[in-house]
Enzyme design. Sequence first.
Site, PDB file in Angstrom:
ATOM      1  CG  ASP A 145      11.963  10.732   5.532  1.00 39.02           C
ATOM      2  OD1 ASP A 145      11.640   9.228   5.932  1.00 39.02           O
ATOM      3  OD2 ASP A 145      11.976  11.428   5.550  1.00 39.02           O
ATOM      4  CB  THR A 193       5.984  10.070  11.201  1.00 40.63           C
ATOM      5  OG1 THR A 193       7.417   9.657  10.689  1.00 40.63           O
ATOM      6  CG2 THR A 193       5.729  11.441  10.177  1.00 40.63           C
ATOM      7  CG  HIS A 199       5.870  13.142   6.740  1.00 41.52           C
ATOM      8  ND1 HIS A 199       5.729  12.720   6.021  1.00 41.52           N
ATOM      9  CD2 HIS A 199       6.863  13.161   7.799  1.00 41.52           C
ATOM     10  CE1 HIS A 199       6.147  11.739   5.542  1.00 41.52           C
ATOM     11  NE2 HIS A 199       7.553  12.534   6.258  1.00 41.52           N
ATOM     12  CG  HIS A 237       0.806 -35.099  22.032  1.00 48.65           C
ATOM     13  ND1 HIS A 237      -0.092 -35.323  21.991  1.00 48.65           N
ATOM     14  CD2 HIS A 237       1.632 -34.559  21.270  1.00 48.65           C
ATOM     15  CE1 HIS A 237      -0.360 -34.391  21.815  1.00 48.65           C
ATOM     16  NE2 HIS A 237       0.967 -33.951  20.994  1.00 48.65           N
ATOM     17  CG  ASN A 244      -5.831   7.309   5.902  1.00 46.40           C
ATOM     18  OD1 ASN A 244      -6.128   5.662   6.404  1.00 46.40           O
ATOM     19  ND2 ASN A 244      -6.481   8.470   5.750  1.00 46.40           N
ATOM     20  CE1 TYR A 252      -3.599   1.856   0.073  1.00 42.55           C
ATOM     21  CE2 TYR A 252      -2.731   3.306   1.876  1.00 42.55           C
ATOM     22  CZ  TYR A 252      -3.795   3.566   0.976  1.00 42.55           C
ATOM     23  OH  TYR A 252      -4.389   4.792   0.415  1.00 42.55           O
ATOM     24  CD  GLN A 280      10.200  12.580  10.129  1.00 44.78           C
ATOM     25  OE1 GLN A 280      10.783  12.218   8.951  1.00 44.78           O
ATOM     26  NE2 GLN A 280       9.371  11.544  10.021  1.00 44.78           N
ATOM     27  CD  GLU A 298       3.366 -31.286  27.297  1.00 44.29           C
ATOM     28  OE1 GLU A 298       3.285 -31.750  25.804  1.00 44.29           O
ATOM     29  OE2 GLU A 298       5.010 -30.211  27.811  1.00 44.29           O
ATOM     30  CD  GLN A 342     -11.458   3.319  -0.248  1.00 35.91           C
ATOM     31  OE1 GLN A 342     -11.767   3.095   1.145  1.00 35.91           O
ATOM     32  NE2 GLN A 342     -11.390   4.163  -0.513  1.00 35.91           N
ATOM     33  CD  GLU A 378       8.072   6.361  11.881  1.00 36.54           C
ATOM     34  OE1 GLU A 378       8.071   6.157  10.888  1.00 36.54           O
ATOM     35  OE2 GLU A 378       8.167   7.885  12.051  1.00 36.54           O
ATOM     36  CG  HIS A 379      12.297   8.650  11.469  1.00 33.39           C
ATOM     37  ND1 HIS A 379      11.309   8.473  12.093  1.00 33.39           N
ATOM     38  CD2 HIS A 379      12.780   7.516  10.736  1.00 33.39           C
ATOM     39  CE1 HIS A 379      10.422   8.093  10.694  1.00 33.39           C
ATOM     40  NE2 HIS A 379      11.256   7.784   9.776  1.00 33.39           N
TER      41      HIS A 379
END
Length: 453
Positions: A374, A249, A274, A433, A226, A134, A271, A428, A198, A340-341
């Site tokens: 990036d 971010t 964004h 088994h 998003n 995506y 950043q 067990e 979707q 994240e960064h």
Amino acid sequence: MPARTQLARVDLRGRTTTTAELRAALPRGGVDVDSVLHQVRPVVEAIRDRGVEAANEFSEKFDGIAPTTVRVSADELQRALDELDPAIRAALEVAIERTRLVHADQRRTDKTTQVVPGGTVTERWIPVARVGLYVPGGNAVYPSSVVMNVVPAQTAGVDSLVVASPPQAQFGGLPHPTILAAAQLLGVDEVWAVGGAQAVALLTYGGTDTDSAELEPVDLITGPGNIYVTAAKRLCRGLVGIDAEAGPTEIAILADATADPIHVAADLISQAEHDVLAASVLVTDSVELADAVDDALTAQLEVTQHQERVATALSGKQSGTVLVPNIDEGLRVVNAYAAEHLEIQTADASAVAARVTSAGAVFVGPWSPVSLGDYCAGSNHVLPTAGCARHSSGLSVQTFLRGIHVVDYSEAALDEVAGHVVTLANAEDLPAHGEAVRLRFESLAGGPRQDQR
């Protein structure tokens, strides 16, 4: 005179905090995915039941246009590449080359371990058969995200992949042409004009396109989006695999008095542009640097293109300056924050960076800004957010591989350990088994084994 920009401050000097207290004290925003599940669930269910017809209805509603066909034609992909600005093409080619170089070293090889003579376990690495990648639209165009998703999938050996990106009204229902060009440059021949929740649902369930061509479902969906994309991933998880539930971010910068406040401010702003929910956090042991960064933010904000968006992000609860008594405590803070960064702009930055244990990616010294990562460092920019770097990694070749253990034991090798298998099975309370092993030898001997394994 413009109003002075000043990041909210959290002063941890002179305080002793537990890990839990520290996490609670740090700036943190994020989104409440649960709050939109009731909006996203009908979208997913409609596409499950009605496929492309429903997906196009939502594209018309949310993107202002429905594509003629969901799958973009080969001619359109080639036309986008032919018309791409040569400078953008050259930059993408550098990004692709460097990203392939780094990710090639992440390949896994099969490994066979001989446990005993006649008994081996082989770990085989099998690529996911089909993946959906995506690439969001919205505030910006992200051809770099095409690179960051496609390269590790191709390097892992994925045979079938599809890029999904929202249709754009200004381009006649096609995704942005730079997205199409990047896909063509990478050799991706399947791109779908569908975005948002979707897109996730259609990738999960597949369908029949308006020209009667089949859109095959995928096994794994990766890529940021998003809150609605994230909610759809949550709802579809299980039917498909997902890489992560990405949030807004974020950047954290650990800096001392040696840092250049202009660099620090520029990186915080980079950043913040964004998204209004983006997080920009400075951690420093220098009040003088914190003051100088506020001054630099004020000056740079006056000339930044997305001034309103950046100002909103910098003034949000997710952004701020954290004052610490020393860099050792600063390391404790950034490891708890798990950005994240994470940039390290301190004296002896390499040594400080070596002590970081929780970050999506670490950028060392004044010449390794997040913007480099990036686009052209070769690293991947699809990274864990919201503190998930404490337990998760960014997108890599490994994301697209599955490890399968292949067990191959001879009769003698099984016989050697059979008694232990039976003992553990009985411990067990799973006696069947043990019988599955014991009966093999009973049938070979033509009757019960004397040792009653």
